[in-house]
Design an enzyme around this catalytic site. Structure first.
Site, mmCIF file in Angstrom:
data_model
loop_
_atom_site.group_PDB
_atom_site.id
_atom_site.type_symbol
_atom_site.label_atom_id
_atom_site.label_comp_id
_atom_site.label_asym_id
_atom_site.label_seq_id
_atom_site.Cartn_x
_atom_site.Cartn_y
_atom_site.Cartn_z
ATOM 1 N N SER A 152 0.962 -1.215 -0.029
ATOM 2 C CA SER A 152 0.027 -0.234 0.025
ATOM 3 C C SER A 152 1.030 1.256 0.017
ATOM 4 O O SER A 152 2.017 1.263 0.530
ATOM 5 C CB SER A 152 -0.879 -0.036 1.162
ATOM 6 O OG SER A 152 -1.536 1.199 1.465
ATOM 7 N N TYR A 165 -0.937 -0.619 10.663
ATOM 8 C CA TYR A 165 -1.295 -1.060 9.074
ATOM 9 C C TYR A 165 0.049 -0.333 8.334
ATOM 10 O O TYR A 165 0.709 -0.998 7.631
ATOM 11 C CB TYR A 165 -2.685 -0.160 8.737
ATOM 12 C CG TYR A 165 -2.668 -0.685 7.312
ATOM 13 C CD1 TYR A 165 -3.501 -1.941 6.972
ATOM 14 C CD2 TYR A 165 -2.602 0.332 6.290
ATOM 15 C CE1 TYR A 165 -3.577 -2.376 5.560
ATOM 16 C CE2 TYR A 165 -3.005 -0.056 5.055
ATOM 17 C CZ TYR A 165 -3.622 -1.285 4.424
ATOM 18 O OH TYR A 165 -3.792 -1.514 3.500
#
Length: 261
Positions: A152, A165
């Site tokens: 990501s 995350y």
């Protein structure tokens, strides 16, 4: 007269190969699975909901591709071992692993318990290392394979209240580089795709929100959210012979979001 396909495009063919895509029951994982199947691979769709996977497999078959369902939880170590044993038994090979499973818990770090932090890191990072190890064991005897992680842009840029995350995604970036160095001499490549803001089911509420949706759209030079199918070409490229000399790279697919100040 049918159009002639330029010979060079054959380097993007995945005919005869077997590819496992984790978290492919929906979203970006499903689009990647569809693209790999459309390029000739037999795709193993993974997730925890067997019924959903079977429906997606039927869609791929109806479109002319080949696929089968392989339901298991990537954080269940015994289930992972059993899944790879089944791949070996049923197919005798694995050419491509695309790791797409990820979880997120947007809360301040102070509000996350020890167990929540460990669980997120387990799913988002530790499980990826274990899956890569098991995949490599099937690839190494053939001296060829593609390890692809879906990370990501959160591994490069971040926001408050998303620390675990972002840490895991940055860890995945490091993982693909480390595996590139470890497995490169043995014929395997290891790369990642870092998606930006994609309008998937998970992000549907944010994308539809007039204020928040516009904020993220305007964070990209293209001034829009990515369409889920726009991730597909990057995955086919990294899985194919066209990317035979690409190793240890994080391919950012974000409309240019990470280059803006």
């Amino acid at each position: 007269m049918a159009a002639t396909i330029p010979p060079y495009l054959s380097t993007f063919s995945l005919a005869g190969q077997v590819a496992l895509v984790t978290g492919s029951g929906r979203g970006l994982g499903l689009e990647i699975a569809r693209a790999l199947a459309g390029s000739g691979a037999h795709v193993l769709l993974n997730g925890r909901d067997a019924a959903t996977l079977e429906a997606r497999v039927e869609e791929i078959r109806t479109a002319g591709g080949t696929a089968s369902a392989l339901a298991f939880d990537v954080s269940n170590r015994a289930a992972v071992r059993d899944a790879f044993a089944r791949i070996d038994r049923d197919h005798g090979r694995l050419d491509v692993l695309v790791q797409n499973v990820g979880q997120r818990n947007r809360k301040p770090l102070a509000e996350l318990s020890d167990d929540e932090i460990v669980a997120l890191l387990d799913v988002d990072l530790a499980s990826s290392l274990i899956l890569a190890r098991e995949a490599a064991r099937l690839m190494l005897p053939r001296g060829r394979g593609r390890l692809i992680a879906i990370t990501s842009v959160a591994g490069q840029i971040s926001r408050a209240n998303d620390s675990v995350y972002a840490s895991a995604k940055a860890g995945l970036n490091g993982m693909v580089r480390a595996l590139a160095a470890e497995y490169g001499p043995l014929g395997l490549t290891s790369n990642a795709i870092a998606p930006g803001f994609f309008a998937t089911e998970t992000n549907a509420a944010i994308a539809a929100d007039p204020e928040r949706g516009a904020y993220f759209a305007n964070r990209t030079p293209l001034c829009r959210w990515g369409r889920p199918e726009e991730i597909a070409g990057a995955a086919v490229f990294l899985a194919s012979a066209a990317a035979s000399y690409v190793n240890g790279h994080v391919l950012v697919v974000d409309g240019g979001a990470t280059i803006l100040m």
